[in-house]
Design a protein around this motif. Structure first.
Motif, PDB file in Angstrom:
ATOM      1  N   GLY A  44       0.783  -1.232   0.000  1.00  0.00           N
ATOM      2  CA  GLY A  44       0.000   0.000   0.000  1.00  0.00           C
ATOM      3  C   GLY A  44       0.811   1.276   0.000  1.00  0.00           C
ATOM      4  O   GLY A  44       0.254   2.361   0.120  1.00  0.00           O
ATOM      5  N   LYS A  45       2.156   1.181  -0.144  1.00  0.00           N
ATOM      6  CA  LYS A  45       3.001   2.376  -0.100  1.00  0.00           C
ATOM      7  C   LYS A  45       3.966   2.388  -1.287  1.00  0.00           C
ATOM      8  O   LYS A  45       4.522   1.368  -1.646  1.00  0.00           O
ATOM      9  CB  LYS A  45       3.835   2.414   1.184  1.00  0.00           C
ATOM     10  N   ASP A  60      -3.585   1.777  -8.347  1.00  0.00           N
ATOM     11  CA  ASP A  60      -3.889   2.515  -7.128  1.00  0.00           C
ATOM     12  C   ASP A  60      -2.856   2.201  -6.053  1.00  0.00           C
ATOM     13  O   ASP A  60      -2.299   1.106  -6.005  1.00  0.00           O
ATOM     14  CB  ASP A  60      -5.272   2.112  -6.597  1.00  0.00           C
ATOM     15  N   CYS A  61      -2.614   3.187  -5.178  1.00  0.00           N
ATOM     16  CA  CYS A  61      -1.684   2.996  -4.065  1.00  0.00           C
ATOM     17  C   CYS A  61      -2.165   3.876  -2.915  1.00  0.00           C
ATOM     18  O   CYS A  61      -2.425   5.072  -3.116  1.00  0.00           O
ATOM     19  CB  CYS A  61      -0.265   3.388  -4.493  1.00  0.00           C
ATOM     20  N   ALA A  62      -2.291   3.310  -1.739  1.00  0.00           N
ATOM     21  CA  ALA A  62      -2.843   4.047  -0.602  1.00  0.00           C
ATOM     22  C   ALA A  62      -1.999   5.264  -0.240  1.00  0.00           C
ATOM     23  O   ALA A  62      -2.514   6.353  -0.024  1.00  0.00           O
ATOM     24  CB  ALA A  62      -2.982   3.122   0.604  1.00  0.00           C
ATOM     25  N   GLU A  63      -0.679   5.101  -0.188  1.00  0.00           N
ATOM     26  CA  GLU A  63       0.201   6.179   0.275  1.00  0.00           C
ATOM     27  C   GLU A  63       1.362   6.342  -0.706  1.00  0.00           C
ATOM     28  O   GLU A  63       2.117   5.407  -0.937  1.00  0.00           O
ATOM     29  CB  GLU A  63       0.733   5.817   1.661  1.00  0.00           C
ATOM     30  N   ASP A  80      -4.707   7.529  -1.526  1.00  0.00           N
ATOM     31  CA  ASP A  80      -5.383   8.107  -0.362  1.00  0.00           C
ATOM     32  C   ASP A  80      -4.618   9.316   0.161  1.00  0.00           C
ATOM     33  O   ASP A  80      -5.220  10.328   0.503  1.00  0.00           O
ATOM     34  CB  ASP A  80      -5.530   7.068   0.748  1.00  0.00           C
TER      35      ASP A  80
END
Length: 161
Positions: A44-45, A60-63, A80
């Motif tokens: 996610g990073k 997509d990537c959270a951070e 995000d």
């Protein structure tokens, strides 16, 4: 004593022959530009760091953290949270949640942005959608969006279009 004269019989040595050859051409090498390193979103990073480099995140990537100068970052998906630190960077990304940009002369093209904090001068932010709450600590920044939440402009000559 009789001294005799010795006669040496030498083997004749042939004269060298010279052959003119055409010069061998230097080898030609075709070098393709190195492809941009693909920065993968791991757990996610994604951290994209360096100077004078290009990166691509394919989904997509959270951070997402982008740190350095003169970076070109293309992020095919959304994020995000995004932190951009440095100067002369160019970022293209989808929709984002919270965005913080620190530095000068950065260009940011995106989808909608949840909230935006700017600390620096001469930024260009072009959102294909609305930008939520905006806080600007800097001068000569240009913003383009379909709408804005609350704007706190602590600088001068900032343009919201």
């Amino acid at each position: 004593m009789h001294r005799g004269t010795r006669t040496a019989h030498a083997t004749p040595v042939p004269s060298p022959t010279w052959e003119t050859l055409a010069p061998t051409p230097a080898p030609t090498v075709t070098v393709d530009p190195a492809p941009a390193p693909d920065a993968l979103c791991v757990n996610g990073k994604a951290v994209l760091a360096g100077n004078d480099v290009s990166f691509a995140v394919t989904g997509d990537c959270a951070e997402v953290t982008i740190a350095g100068n003169r970076i070109i970052a293309q992020i095919a998906g959304s994020a995000d949270t995004v932190l951009l630190q440095g100067s002369g960077n160019s970022v293209t990304i989808g929709d984002m949640g919270d965005v913080r940009i620190e530095g000068n002369d950065n260009s940011f093209v995106s989808g909608a942005i949840g909230s935006l904090q700017i600390a620096g001068d001469r930024m260009r932010i072009d959102a294909d959608g609305a930008i939520g709450d905006v806080t600007v600590n800097g001068n000569d920044n240009t913003f383009s969006a379909t709408g804005y939440g609350t704007i706190q402009d602590n600088g001068g000559r900032n343009v919201f279009g």
